[in-house]
Write a protein that holds these residues in place. Structure first.
Motif, PDB file in Angstrom:
ATOM      1  N   VAL A 374       0.906  -1.245   0.082  1.00  0.00           N
ATOM      2  CA  VAL A 374       0.163   0.041  -0.039  1.00  0.00           C
ATOM      3  C   VAL A 374       1.025   1.342  -0.025  1.00  0.00           C
ATOM      4  O   VAL A 374       0.737   2.184  -0.704  1.00  0.00           O
ATOM      5  N   TRP A 375       1.839   1.347   0.865  1.00  0.00           N
ATOM      6  CA  TRP A 375       2.709   2.349   1.082  1.00  0.00           C
ATOM      7  C   TRP A 375       3.449   2.683  -0.253  1.00  0.00           C
ATOM      8  O   TRP A 375       3.732   3.823  -0.928  1.00  0.00           O
ATOM      9  N   ILE A 376       4.095   1.559  -0.663  1.00  0.00           N
ATOM     10  CA  ILE A 376       4.727   1.716  -2.062  1.00  0.00           C
ATOM     11  C   ILE A 376       4.030   2.337  -3.334  1.00  0.00           C
ATOM     12  O   ILE A 376       4.387   3.112  -4.010  1.00  0.00           O
ATOM     13  N   LEU A 377       2.927   1.661  -3.122  1.00  0.00           N
ATOM     14  CA  LEU A 377       1.703   2.026  -4.456  1.00  0.00           C
ATOM     15  C   LEU A 377       1.613   3.642  -4.458  1.00  0.00           C
ATOM     16  O   LEU A 377       1.411   4.153  -5.286  1.00  0.00           O
ATOM     17  N   ALA A 378       1.091   3.787  -3.216  1.00  0.00           N
ATOM     18  CA  ALA A 378       0.532   5.397  -2.792  1.00  0.00           C
ATOM     19  C   ALA A 378       1.942   6.136  -3.277  1.00  0.00           C
ATOM     20  O   ALA A 378       1.605   7.306  -3.688  1.00  0.00           O
ATOM     21  N   LEU A 379       3.159   6.047  -2.721  1.00  0.00           N
ATOM     22  CA  LEU A 379       4.344   6.954  -2.647  1.00  0.00           C
ATOM     23  C   LEU A 379       4.768   7.065  -4.027  1.00  0.00           C
ATOM     24  O   LEU A 379       5.135   8.083  -4.601  1.00  0.00           O
ATOM     25  N   SER A 380       4.789   5.882  -4.791  1.00  0.00           N
ATOM     26  CA  SER A 380       5.265   5.887  -6.269  1.00  0.00           C
ATOM     27  C   SER A 380       4.140   6.612  -7.161  1.00  0.00           C
ATOM     28  O   SER A 380       4.748   7.304  -8.148  1.00  0.00           O
ATOM     29  N   GLY A 381       2.986   6.515  -6.701  1.00  0.00           N
ATOM     30  CA  GLY A 381       2.053   7.186  -7.742  1.00  0.00           C
ATOM     31  C   GLY A 381       2.341   8.579  -7.467  1.00  0.00           C
ATOM     32  O   GLY A 381       2.143   9.326  -8.275  1.00  0.00           O
ATOM     33  N   ILE A 382       2.514   9.293  -6.190  1.00  0.00           N
ATOM     34  CA  ILE A 382       2.571  10.488  -5.914  1.00  0.00           C
ATOM     35  C   ILE A 382       4.033  10.943  -6.668  1.00  0.00           C
ATOM     36  O   ILE A 382       3.870  11.978  -7.328  1.00  0.00           O
ATOM     37  N   LEU A 383       5.112  10.332  -6.500  1.00  0.00           N
ATOM     38  CA  LEU A 383       6.411  10.602  -6.871  1.00  0.00           C
ATOM     39  C   LEU A 383       6.441  10.441  -8.585  1.00  0.00           C
ATOM     40  O   LEU A 383       6.827  11.319  -9.131  1.00  0.00           O
ATOM     41  N   GLY A 384       5.823   9.243  -9.068  1.00  0.00           N
ATOM     42  CA  GLY A 384       5.612   9.367 -10.377  1.00  0.00           C
ATOM     43  C   GLY A 384       4.929  10.489 -11.051  1.00  0.00           C
ATOM     44  O   GLY A 384       5.266  11.140 -12.170  1.00  0.00           O
ATOM     45  N   THR A 385       3.761  10.865 -10.554  1.00  0.00           N
ATOM     46  CA  THR A 385       3.037  12.046 -10.996  1.00  0.00           C
ATOM     47  C   THR A 385       3.664  13.288 -10.933  1.00  0.00           C
ATOM     48  O   THR A 385       3.909  14.225 -11.939  1.00  0.00           O
ATOM     49  N   ILE A 386       4.526  13.568  -9.800  1.00  0.00           N
ATOM     50  CA  ILE A 386       5.225  14.765  -9.633  1.00  0.00           C
ATOM     51  C   ILE A 386       6.177  14.845 -10.612  1.00  0.00           C
ATOM     52  O   ILE A 386       6.527  15.952 -11.654  1.00  0.00           O
ATOM     53  N   ILE A 387       7.141  13.869 -10.861  1.00  0.00           N
ATOM     54  CA  ILE A 387       8.031  13.807 -11.843  1.00  0.00           C
ATOM     55  C   ILE A 387       7.623  13.952 -13.330  1.00  0.00           C
ATOM     56  O   ILE A 387       8.087  14.761 -14.076  1.00  0.00           O
ATOM     57  N   GLY A 388       6.470  13.264 -13.477  1.00  0.00           N
ATOM     58  CA  GLY A 388       5.806  13.649 -14.877  1.00  0.00           C
ATOM     59  C   GLY A 388       5.383  14.843 -15.063  1.00  0.00           C
ATOM     60  O   GLY A 388       5.529  15.407 -16.154  1.00  0.00           O
ATOM     61  N   VAL A 389       4.713  15.502 -14.017  1.00  0.00           N
ATOM     62  CA  VAL A 389       4.348  16.997 -14.588  1.00  0.00           C
ATOM     63  C   VAL A 389       5.526  17.860 -14.612  1.00  0.00           C
ATOM     64  O   VAL A 389       5.802  18.667 -15.719  1.00  0.00           O
ATOM     65  N   ILE A 390       6.625  17.569 -13.890  1.00  0.00           N
ATOM     66  CA  ILE A 390       8.183  18.337 -13.909  1.00  0.00           C
ATOM     67  C   ILE A 390       8.545  18.313 -15.218  1.00  0.00           C
ATOM     68  O   ILE A 390       8.944  18.976 -15.785  1.00  0.00           O
ATOM     69  N   ILE A 391       8.694  17.048 -15.739  1.00  0.00           N
ATOM     70  CA  ILE A 391       9.289  16.770 -17.091  1.00  0.00           C
ATOM     71  C   ILE A 391       8.328  16.271 -18.356  1.00  0.00           C
ATOM     72  O   ILE A 391       8.629  16.045 -19.311  1.00  0.00           O
ATOM     73  N   ALA A 392       7.036  17.092 -18.065  1.00  0.00           N
ATOM     74  CA  ALA A 392       5.966  16.912 -19.264  1.00  0.00           C
ATOM     75  C   ALA A 392       6.613  17.231 -20.602  1.00  0.00           C
ATOM     76  O   ALA A 392       6.138  16.623 -21.571  1.00  0.00           O
TER      77      ALA A 392
END
Length: 762
Positions: A374-392
Motif C-alpha cells: 500500500v505504501w509503495i503504491l501510494a508513494l510511487s504514484g505521488i512520486l511518478g506523477t510529480i516527476i511526470g508533471v515536472i518533465i512533461a
C-alpha cells in the motif's frame, strides 16, 4: 492493523528501498510514455532483476514502475491525442480538446492531481479489504479456484475482442507452455525431450520479453516510424500535431491542480469506482476508466451536452480511477492468487521468484507485506506523477524519438534479461522463439493477455484441478459446491453474450453492406466494390489457416504424447491445455478456410477500383496504394462493411489499416506498409528477427560483454540512415551506444554476481 501499517512504512526507511522506489518511478514515467513500450515491456525487464534484489527492493521497483507509468501515459493522450496505454484512451475525450483550446498545462495539472488522489483512495480501499482478505479463501475451495481461473481468462481475453475461440486457444496455449518442465504434483519431467534447459520449465522472463518487447520492436522497425504512431497492436494511428506548452505552463498546472480539488465528490466517486472495478479480474484493467467516465456523465448533469469539449470533469473522472483500479486489483492477487491483467500476472511471477505464495493465508503469513505494498503504491504514484508533471515537456518530445533508434537497446535488454534471471543461455533461445510466437499471435489477433495468464496460473490451475478430481468423484462438485456453479455459469454467460454480440455486429455489417451497395446501379461495379473491400478486410488469410492447423497438430501431439507417457496426475494439466486449444481451433479452422477461399476468389477476380495486389502478404503489392473509400461506421466505431461477409464471427478486431507509405527523409525509398519487398514492412519485420538471431549468435560466441556492444555498433552504422543522415553522426551514435551498452552490460553482470566468461555455454 496500525502496528502492521507502521511496520510496512518502516520497511522503506533504507536507502536502497528509496533508491529502488525512485528508479522504478522514473523507469515507469519515461518508458510508460512511449506507446507499446510501457506496461508489460517495462515490467518484463524489471522481472529479470527480481532474482538479484531483496523483496522490498523488488516491490519498490515493480510497483514503482507500474504506478509511475500511468500519468505519463496520459501525457501523450492530452498533448498528442495518442494514448500510450489502452487505459489512457478515455482521457483523450476531454483532455486533448482542453489542450487544443490553449490550456495544456491546466489539463496536465488536473490529470496529475486526479491520478494522485485516486491512487490514495484506492490504497485506502485496499487497506479496508486487507482486514478481510484472509477470509476470502475460506469461501473458495479447489472447484471455485478452477472456475475463477477460467473466468479470469475469459473476461480478460474476450474484452475488446471480436472472437471467442482465440482467447480460449491463447489460454490453452499458455497452459501447455506451463506444462513443460517438472510436474508440481509428481515431480516428473514433462515434454523436456532430454533438453537440460527445459528441466526447470519455461522461463517466465523469457516469455514476457519475447511476447511483448520483441514483437513491438519488429513492428516499429517494420514501418520505420516513431512508436507514437502505432497502437498496442502495431496498427498505424496517425500522427498528431504536438501542442506547445508555452511560457505559462507552470501557472496552468497549478490552476489545474486547484480546480481538481473543487470537485471533491467526483474525485471520491471516481476513486471508488476504479477501486471496486479493479477488484473484479478482467474488468478493471481496461473498462474502469470508461465506467468512471460514463457514471460521471450521469451524475454531473449540469454539464450535459458539454462532454468531449474540454471539461475538467471529463479529465477527473477517468484519471481518478486509473491508479485506483491498480490498488483494487491487488485484492484478488494477494487474496486469491488470481490476476486480472498481464501486469498482475507478472507481479505474481515476481512474488513467486521471491518465494512469496499468494492466496490462502497471505495476510497471516506476511502480516505487514500488504501494508508495505500500500505504501509503495501510494508513494510511487505521488512520486511518478510529480516527476511526470515536472518533465512533461521532455516526455512529449520522447514520443517523437524514432522507434528504430530504440530497437538495439530493447533487443539487447530482452536478450540479457533472461540470462541475468537464470544464468542459462537456453533462456535466450526461448526469447527468440517466443518473439516469433508473440508476433504471430498479435498479427492474427490472438489474446496475449490470455496466453500470459494461462502460463502464470498454470500451476495454480493444475493443483486445484487435481484436488478437485481427488476430493470430488466425477462431477459431484457441481452439487457439492454451489459457489463454483455460479462462477462457471457466469463464465458461460460471458461467452454466450460475446457470441451474441459478435453475431449482432455481423448482421449490422451485412445490413450496412446492403445499404452501401444499393447506391451503385451497375451490377458489375457493385461486385467489384465488394471484392475490393474483401481484399482489404481479410488479412493474413493463408497464415491464419496455417497457424490454426499448426495449433491443432501441436495440441493433438500434446494430448496423445501426454496420455501415453505420463500417469494421470502428471498428464492432467497438459491434456486440459491441449483440449482447450484443439476444440476451439477445430471449430475455427473451417471459418479460416472459408475466409481464405473468399479472399482468394476476390483477389483473382477483376477489380473495378484498383488492380489486385500481387506481392503483398498472401498476395500483397508494393505498387502505389489506391485511396480507399471512407469506412462505414459499424457498431459505433470504424469498421468494415464486409466484416460479416469476409470475416464472419471470428473476424479481426476493428478496422484494418490500409495500404500506406511512410514518408522517408533524405530521398530514401519509402516503406510500403502491409507489403513484402525490399522496402516493405513485412520484409523489415523479418529482418528484425535476423538481427535478433545475429545478436543471440554473437553473444554465444563472444559473450554478452562484447557481443551486445558489437551488435549495437553494427546496427547503428547500417540501420539508422533514415534518421541520421551523415556518416560521421552515425559513427558517433554507434560508438556512444556501443560504449553505453558495454557499461550497462558490465554493471548488470556484476550486479547479478555473474563471472564473465569469453564464451557462455549451457
Amino acid at each position: 492493523m496500525l502496528h502492521n501499517l507502521v511496520h510496512g512504512l518502516t520497511a522503506l526507511n533504507s536507502g536502497s528501498a528509496i533508491a529502488y522506489l525512485v528508479l522504478g518511478s522514473v523507469l515507469g514515467v519515461f518508458i510508460g510514455v512511449i506507446p507499446g513500450l510501457g506496461g508489460s515491456v517495462v515490467l518484463s525487464i524489471v522481472l529479470s532483476l527480481a532474482y538479484h534484489i531483496d523483496l522490498t527492493g523488488t516491490l519498490c521497483l515493480f510497483l514503482g514502475a507500474h504506478a509511475g507509468s500511468y500519468f505519463s501515459a496520459s501525457v501523450t493522450s492530452i498533448l498528442l491525442n495518442t494514448p500510450a496505454h489502452p487505459e489512457a484512451f478515455a482521457v483523450t475525450f476531454d483532455g486533448f480538446p482542453m489542450a487544443r483550446n490553449g490550456r495544456p498545462g491546466r489539463a496536465l495539472g488536473i490529470s496529475a492531481a486526479s491520478t494522485m488522489v485516486g491512487g490514495v483512495i484506492g490504497c485506502l480501499v485496499l487497506i479496508g479489504f486487507v482486514q478481510i482478505i484472509d477470509r476470502l479463501p475460506n469461501l473458495f475451495h479447489p472447484p471455485e479456484y478452477v472456475a475463477l481461473v477460467l473466468l479470469a481468462v475469459i473476461l480478460v481475453g474476450t474484452l475488446g475482442s471480436n472472437s471467442v475461440a482465440k482467447p480460449l486457444i491463447s489460454a490453452g496455449l499458455g497452459i501447455m507452455v506451463a506444462s513443460v518442465g517438472p510436474s508440481l504434483i509428481t515431480g516428473t519431467y514433462r515434454y523436456t525431450f532430454n533438453q537440460v534447459g527445459l528441466y526447470g520449465g519455461i522461463s517466465l522472463v523469457a516469455v514476457a520479453l519475447g511476447a511483448f518487447a520483441i514483437p513491438q520492436m519488429a513492428m516499429v522497425f517494420g514501418t520505420a516510424t516513431t512508436t507514437s504512431k502505432q497502437d498496442m497492436t502495431g496498427k498505424d494511428v496517425g500522427p498528431a500535431q504536438q501542442i506547445e506548452l508555452g511560457g505559462s505552463f507552470g501557472r496552468q498546472v497549478l490552476g489545474g491542480i486547484a480546480e481538481t480539488f473543487r470537485h471533491k465528490l467526483l474525485l471520491l466517486q471516481s476513486g471508488l469506482v476504479g477501486s471496486l472495478a479493479g477488484i473484479v479480474p478482467g474488468i478493471g484493467g481496461f473498462a474502469a476508466n470508461f465506467m468512471s467516465y460514463g457514471i460521471a456523465q450521469q451524475t454531473v448533469r449540469k454539464r450535459k451536452g458539454q462532454w468531449g469539449t474540454g471539461l475538467a470533469e471529463g479529465i477527473i473522472a477517468p484519471e481518478g480511477s486509473s491508479l485506483a483500479k491498480e490498488a483494487g486489483s491487488l485484492v484478488p492477487i494477494i487474496g486469491l492468487g488470481i490476476p486480472g491483467s498481464v501486469g498482475g500476472s507478472l507481479f505474481i511471477a515476481a512474488l513467486t521468484i521471491k518465494g512469496i505464495k499468494t492466496g490462502y493465508g497471505f495476510s497471516t503469513s506476511y502480516p505487514s507485506l500488504p501494508y508495505e505494498m500500500v505504501w509503495i503504491l501510494a508513494l510511487s504514484g505521488i512520486l511518478g506523477t510529480i516527476i511526470g508533471v515536472i518533465i512533461a515537456p521532455i516526455l512529449a518530445r520522447v514520443t517523437k524519438v524514432p522507434g528504430p533508434i530504440l530497437v538495439p537497446f530493447i533487443l539487447a535488454l530482452a536478450v540479457l534479461g533472461p540470462f541475468l534471471a537464470s544464468v542459462e543461455y537456453f533462456t535466450v533461445y526461448e526469447v527468440f522463439v517466443f518473439g516469433i510466437l508473440g508476433l504471430l499471435l498479435r498479427r492474427l489477433r490472438y489474446s496475449l493477455a490470455s496466453f500470459v495468464i494461462g502460463l502464470v496460473l498454470g500451476p495454480t490451475f493444475e493443483n486445484n484441478v487435481y484436488l478437485t478430481h481427488n476430493v470430488y468423484s466425477g462431477f459431484s462438485f457441481l452439487t457439492a459446491r454451489p459457489a463454483a456453479d455460479v462462477i462457471f455459469l457466469i463464465a458461460i454467460l460471458v461467452l454466450v453474450v460475446k457470441v451474441v454480440q459478435i453475431r449482432l455486429e455481423s448482421r449490422r455489417a451485412t445490413a450496412t453492406l446492403a445499404s452501401t451497395l444499393t447506391h451503385i446501379d451497375d451490377p458489375q461495379r457493385r461486385i467489384a466494390v465488394a471484392r475490393d473491400q474483401i481484399r482489404r478486410d481479410v488479412r493474413f488469410p493463408l497464415l491464419s489457416v496455417i497457424m490454426t492447423g499448426i495449433l491443432i497438430a501441436l495440441s493433438v501431439f500434446f494430448v496423445v504424447y501426454g496420455w501415453q507417457q505420463y500417469d494421470l496426475a502428471t498428464k492432467l494439466m497438459p491434456i486440459i491445455g491441449g483440449v482447450l486449444v484443439a476444440i476451439p481451433a477445430i471449430i475455427q479452422l473451417p471459418n479460416d478456410i472459408r475466409r481464405y477461399v473468399l479472399w482468394r476468389g476476390a483477389r483473382n477476380a477483376p477489380s473495378g477500383m484498383a488492380e489486385a495486389p500481387s506481392d503483398a502478404p498472401d498476395g500483397g503489392s508494393e505498387a502505389a496504394p489506391v485511396p480507399e473509400p471512407e469506412p462505414v461506421l459499424v457498431g459505433g466505431r470504424r469498421g468494415s462493411v464486409l466484416s460479416a461477409v469476409a470475416n464472419g464471427p471470428q473476424g479481426t478486431l476493428g478496422a484494418q489499416p490500409a495500404l500506406a507509405t511512410a514518408v522517408a527523409p533524405g530521398g530514401i525509398a519509402a516503406i510500403r506498409e502491409n507489403a513484402w519487398g525490399r522496402h516493405g514492412q513485412y520484409t523489415r519485420e523479418f529482418m528484425t528477427f535476423v538481427w535478433l538471431f545475429a545478436l543471440v549468435a554473437v553473444c554465444f560466441v563472444f559473450g554478452f560483454l562484447w557481443g551486445i556492444p558489437a551488435f549495437c555498433l553494427a546496427y547503428g552504422m547500417t540501420c539508422t540512415r533514415r534518421f541520421i543522415k551523415t556518416l560521421m553522426f552515425r559513427a558517433v551514435f554507434s560508438v556512444l551506444s556501443a560504449a553505453g551498452m558495454w557499461l550497462l552490460t558490465y554493471e548488470a553482470l556484476k550486479f547479478a554476481h555473474i563471472v564473465y566468461l569469453p564464451q557462455i555455454t549451457l
